[in-house]
Design an enzyme around this catalytic site. Structure first.
Site, PDB file in Angstrom:
ATOM      1  CE  LYS A   1      -2.266  -0.997   3.828  1.00 40.69           C
ATOM      2  NZ  LYS A   1      -1.617  -2.274   4.205  1.00 40.69           N
TER       3      LYS A   1
ATOM      4  NE  ARG B   1      -4.220  -1.127   9.906  1.00 41.70           N
ATOM      5  CZ  ARG B   1      -3.146  -0.562   9.361  1.00 41.70           C
ATOM      6  NH1 ARG B   1      -3.191   0.677   8.946  1.00 41.70           N
ATOM      7  NH2 ARG B   1      -2.043  -1.253   9.217  1.00 41.70           N
TER       8      ARG B   1
ATOM      9  NE  ARG C   1       7.477  -2.474   6.110  1.00 37.41           N
ATOM     10  CZ  ARG C   1       6.152  -2.298   6.086  1.00 37.41           C
ATOM     11  NH1 ARG C   1       5.529  -2.082   4.949  1.00 37.41           N
ATOM     12  NH2 ARG C   1       5.461  -2.375   7.186  1.00 37.41           N
TER      13      ARG C   1
ATOM     14  NE  ARG D   1       6.309  -0.118  10.512  1.00 32.48           N
ATOM     15  CZ  ARG D   1       5.186  -0.125   9.785  1.00 32.48           C
ATOM     16  NH1 ARG D   1       5.195   0.393   8.561  1.00 32.48           N
ATOM     17  NH2 ARG D   1       4.073  -0.637  10.244  1.00 32.48           N
TER      18      ARG D   1
ATOM     19  NE  ARG E   1       2.128  -4.686  11.339  1.00 34.26           N
ATOM     20  CZ  ARG E   1       3.073  -4.348  10.470  1.00 34.26           C
ATOM     21  NH1 ARG E   1       4.276  -4.902  10.551  1.00 34.26           N
ATOM     22  NH2 ARG E   1       2.821  -3.474   9.527  1.00 34.26           N
TER      23      ARG E   1
END
Ligand code: AMP
Length: 208
Positions: free
Chosen positions: A15, A88, A122, A155, A166
């Site tokens: 996204k 969300r 990531r 992160r 998540r």
């Protein structure tokens, strides 16, 4: 061209990457609730202090904290807007519908195993929010953001232990939004696997 676009899809589905491209190539303003919340945490604002625990565990920040913030940011934008990470929950989607007409919801569809692989590899820029992947999209200089030169970081919620939570939170709370926008005739599902360019070509087609 569609003006108000929601990016749906699980964490790691692209996204942020696709939203950024829509911004830089087609002139949309991208609003990312995740980026806003991380900045609030870094700055130690009252919102950041309240949000941190939820974010660290991979849970959702309560609707009452996020809906007001988003309404304020949307009201400041003139022109097309890309919402990345909002709504969300169905409650957030209902609140959004009272503020703006959503013209299109793009659902980026990616297999769970690929999501885990993407999230744990990531690396993010704390300053300009650019994202990299250690294998498929590394920065030119290891550990340094190509765009602004800041030191990249992982992160906390991209660490393996939190990623599974998540994905579960996504399935329980956000997945129902696919049917929500489909019923309104606003949904475009795009296979979010392949190169960034290949996926962007399909995203562009959907918005035009
Ligand atoms: P993201 O960068 O979109 O993956 O968001 C990172 C984290 O911020 C999420 O795991 C949530 O804890 C929080 N967050 C972001 N957007 C929302 C939202 N719309 N509602 C609730 N929590 C959110």
């Amino acid at each position: 061209m569609k003006s108000n676009i929601v990016l749906l899809g699980p964490p790691g589905s692209g996204k942020g990457t696709q939203g950024e491209r829509l911004g830089s190539e087609l002139g949309y303003t991208r609003l990312s609730t995740g980026d806003m919340l991380r900045e609030a945490v870094r700055n130690g604002t009252p919102l950041g202090i309240k949000a941190k625990g939820y974010m660290d565990s991979g849970g959702l920040v309560p609707n009452d904290l996020i809906i007001g913030l988003m309404k304020e940011k949307i009201s400041e934008v003139s022109g097309g807007v890309i919402l990345d990470g909002f709504p969300r929950t169905v409650e957030q989607a209902d609140a959004l519908a009272k503020e703006v007409d959503v013209d299109l919801a793009i659902n980026l569809d990616v297999e769970d195993a690929e999501l885990v692989q993407r999230l744990t590899n990531r690396r993010s820029c704390p300053k300009c929010n650019a994202v990299y992947h250690l294998i498929s999209n590394p920065p030119a200089d290891e550990g340094v953001c190509d765009k602004c030169g800041s030191r990249l970081y992982q992160r906390d919620d991209d660490k393996a232990a939190t990623v599974q939570n998540r994905l579960r939170v996504y399935r329980e709370n956000t997945f129902p939004l696919i049917a929500y926008y489909e019923k309104k005739g606003k949904l475009a599902t795009i296979m979010g696997e392949g190169t960034i360019d290949e996926i962007f070509a399909k995203v562009k087609e959907a918005v035009q």
